[in-house]
Scaffold this motif. Sequence first.
Motif, PDB file in Angstrom:
ATOM      1  N   HIS A 178       0.813  -1.211   0.000  1.00  0.00           N
ATOM      2  CA  HIS A 178       0.000   0.000   0.000  1.00  0.00           C
ATOM      3  C   HIS A 178       0.851   1.268   0.000  1.00  0.00           C
ATOM      4  O   HIS A 178       2.000   1.263   0.453  1.00  0.00           O
TER       5      HIS A 178
ATOM      6  N   ARG B  40      -7.630  -1.905  -3.227  1.00  0.00           N
ATOM      7  CA  ARG B  40      -8.985  -1.428  -2.962  1.00  0.00           C
ATOM      8  C   ARG B  40      -9.258  -1.256  -1.466  1.00  0.00           C
ATOM      9  O   ARG B  40     -10.264  -0.642  -1.085  1.00  0.00           O
ATOM     10  N   ASP B  41      -8.375  -1.792  -0.618  1.00  0.00           N
ATOM     11  CA  ASP B  41      -8.608  -1.654   0.808  1.00  0.00           C
ATOM     12  C   ASP B  41      -7.811  -0.471   1.352  1.00  0.00           C
ATOM     13  O   ASP B  41      -7.038   0.170   0.640  1.00  0.00           O
ATOM     14  N   TYR B  42      -8.002  -0.186   2.611  1.00  0.00           N
ATOM     15  CA  TYR B  42      -7.359   0.953   3.274  1.00  0.00           C
ATOM     16  C   TYR B  42      -5.870   0.703   3.461  1.00  0.00           C
ATOM     17  O   TYR B  42      -5.481  -0.404   3.814  1.00  0.00           O
TER      18      TYR B  42
ATOM     19  N   TYR C  70     -10.009   2.852  -2.197  1.00  0.00           N
ATOM     20  CA  TYR C  70     -10.763   2.759  -0.948  1.00  0.00           C
ATOM     21  C   TYR C  70     -11.660   3.986  -0.804  1.00  0.00           C
ATOM     22  O   TYR C  70     -12.829   3.879  -0.404  1.00  0.00           O
TER      23      TYR C  70
ATOM     24  N   ASP D  52     -14.474   3.649  -3.525  1.00  0.00           N
ATOM     25  CA  ASP D  52     -15.439   2.597  -3.160  1.00  0.00           C
ATOM     26  C   ASP D  52     -16.308   3.000  -1.976  1.00  0.00           C
ATOM     27  O   ASP D  52     -17.373   2.408  -1.751  1.00  0.00           O
ATOM     28  N   ASN D  53     -15.850   3.998  -1.228  1.00  0.00           N
ATOM     29  CA  ASN D  53     -16.643   4.500  -0.108  1.00  0.00           C
ATOM     30  C   ASN D  53     -17.301   5.835  -0.436  1.00  0.00           C
ATOM     31  O   ASN D  53     -17.600   6.630   0.451  1.00  0.00           O
TER      32      ASN D  53
ATOM     33  N   ASN E  53      -8.543   7.682   6.197  1.00  0.00           N
ATOM     34  CA  ASN E  53      -9.692   6.998   6.789  1.00  0.00           C
ATOM     35  C   ASN E  53     -10.991   7.795   6.670  1.00  0.00           C
ATOM     36  O   ASN E  53     -12.025   7.390   7.201  1.00  0.00           O
TER      37      ASN E  53
END
Length: 887
Positions: free
Chosen positions: A711, A742-744, A749, A752-753, A763
């Motif tokens: 990341h 795609r994740d944090y 991310y 997608d949010n 965050n």
Amino acid sequence: MNRFAILYFPIVLFFIVGCNSKTAPEVFDLRCESLQNPLGIDKTTPRFSWKISSEKNGTEQKAFQILVADERSDLTENKADLWNSGKVESSASVFVPYQGQKLNPGHAAWWKVRVWDEAGNVSGWSEPARFSIGVLSENDWQAVYIAFNTENGYRECPQLYQAFEVDETDSNYFLHVNSLGYHEVFLNGKKVGDGVLAPAVSQFDKRSLINTYDVSELLQNGENEIILWLGSGWYTEGLPGVVNNGPVVRAQLEKVKNNQREIILATDENWQGRKSSYTRHGNWRPNQFGGEIVDGTLAKNDLKTENPENPWQPVSLVDIPAHNASPQMTEQNAITDTISPVSITEIAPDTFLVDMGKNLTGWVEMHFPNLQKAQEVKLDYCDHLINGERFNDRNQWNKYIASGSSPEMFINKFNYNGFRYIRITGLNEKPAAESIKAYLIHTDFELAATFECSDPDLNAIHDMLFYTLQCLSIGGDFVDCPQIERLGYGGDGNASTLTAQIMFNLAPVYNNWLQAWADVIREDGGMPHTAPNPYRAGGGPYWCGFIITASWQTYLNYGDTLVLEKYYPVMQQWLGYVDAHTVDGLLKRWPDTDYRGWYLGDWATPEGIDQTDERSVDLVNNSFIAVCLDNMERMAGILGKPEDARLYASKKQQLQEKIHETFFDETTNTYATGTQVDLAFPMIAGVVPEDILEAVENSLYHETEVNRNGHLATGLVGLPVLTEWVVENNEADLMYSMLKKRDYPGFLYMIDNGATTTWEHWNGARSHIHNCYNGIGSWFYQAVGGIRPVENVPAYRKVRIQPQIPDGVTWANTSQETPFGKLVVNWNLAGEMLNLDIEIPVGVEAEVVLPVSVSYYTVDGKEYELVEMEEKAVDLKSGKYVMQLKW
């Protein structure tokens, strides 16, 4: 590793020129001081720029001729009364200085240009352009500062009025407006100009800005009426330079004919004032920017000069402390897009939630159904819903108080909001979607780049960055966010300058912003973290040093040496402050002041990164100072200061050695805390010795792929630093793999949010319209697009075309507007062939670097074999080319 990694070899230069038929070049896009048809510029020796198009490959400008005249009809070789340059043997087409008759403040003129190419072909004359000189000194003003003061003070948005006579309308008439706070001008009932929220930002205790308008077409023989409508904006009680409890203005209408100025009208004690339908709430501080309240009854008659219920009253003369009032040298703010709601949901009997579909910075216009007299409708705004449900109140709200007679309409005037959602309360029925519009507003700069590739994820990230930056420039600077602080932070600016200047034509914006930075430096050389600097704000050296790195980057992008000349002494002064807080060869924490707080290294890092670790803070800040010293060495050379250049080179080397000695851990081949920023910044800053460079690079790979699970793991400072390292080292696959997470933490991310603009924190905490993470945008153009300027050659006169193709991307189309014209690189993979369509503007030379595995290539169908290793680049002059590379 990237299968298209490039090895750099010594280059044998040979230019490939097509065989198109000879065609005369054409001249277009005339600019004066980087602006199109500017009125009221800040100097009497303007500088001209133009672009050239040609259907013939290899076209070069070899000479030019400029005509300047008082009247457009006099732009002929025999009649040009201000300047006929004659044929000047020169390739210059950017910032060519005027050398004609003396120009005085208020003077208006027309100009045009033609050019000769390398074959002696002469272009036709360009379309004429115009400019005028602004009001340059206090001696040029007859007007005085006036205000209409009431008990509500800065909360009022008053109107100032005067009637006046004009005896002829054949001349040019220019209105110069110097407002402290926002203004709009209405002449004979019509709004003057398309701009909104004027003027741009400035530091009111040091400077205010002057806007100049051509009002010739709005005047009529006989009596005329003018209204100056004012709003406080940053001119709010308690902020620097604010001495009046409400907005203040001086204005002067001048007739200009045959280089003679006649003052027709000037603000004085004979003007009259009254309140308008607009008042504001909020005190123009973080989380308290408030909004506007509109009295619908008063709004019916706002532009009627005769209204017995709201009569004109005497104005007050205001004694404004001495400061620099100078012409605004950036575009005005403008409405650039209209956005309609995607949904309207009833959430209570009289309350509705409007989703505009994306975040924006700007205004709302709402037309109401029948309302009862004095019925109040409130519009609250937020940039995101908490947990996707709860409205995130930020004290951003507007209110409309009904007149009771249709039509009833609200629209902003002297404030704005950052929002996606509108909560409407006080309505008895659900509003129709067509009754609500939102207007995107930003400084009216030119959108100057395009990017699209085969990967939808990359396109989504790029487009979010591109759009976010448009939401962050209101008033000739870039702010952190439009809804919470609205401050021109230097750290946010440093992080995004390269990206922003690729995506947009920002020469005028940076002229204004850098001027603000020069205005806020303290006598001891201390710099705040924002410019303008209305109050104390947090940051660190990376924020303060914007005056150096942004000046250098602006020069590289646009070729304006005047930027370096103007701000070089300010840069030196700040470096003196750095020296005063250097201990044993390293910059250490300096004290907080009443204008500056905190001492950051990186900022807004993801969870698991300790951005407060003193080792990292000191490493980041001293690496940045090494970059500043490198910039100063280069600027000193350009400005003809060889002793300074040697001094800064020596100081840079000493600092680089001290950083390595202090922070390098030879047992782990890492610096400081071993995070991405702590490894990339020393490499970018020239700290890492050549013999351990590969080991440090391997530490960065390990930190990313193992410790951070592939990341991005940096904050505001580290992201552009890591991006620069990735681009310079052709690590497209590394960046691509990080962007695809795609994740944090990551950009996908965010998307997608629900993100439509980038966030302040990975965050999603606090702001969802922010300038923290936009610095990565340069990668799309410089790496995937393959467009990079050759080092130290300004204004893209020489570029390197070198697409860095990640595994998984099969094509990319990229364009970038340069000071010479549009540069286009479109590429696609077809089996073992790389196809390139390239367009190079006249005035630019390009070097196409070939992948090491290429066996032969073609240019416009002609095949070339790579026999010798030296032949690893193809040099192209202006024109359009089709290339194929085979490996």
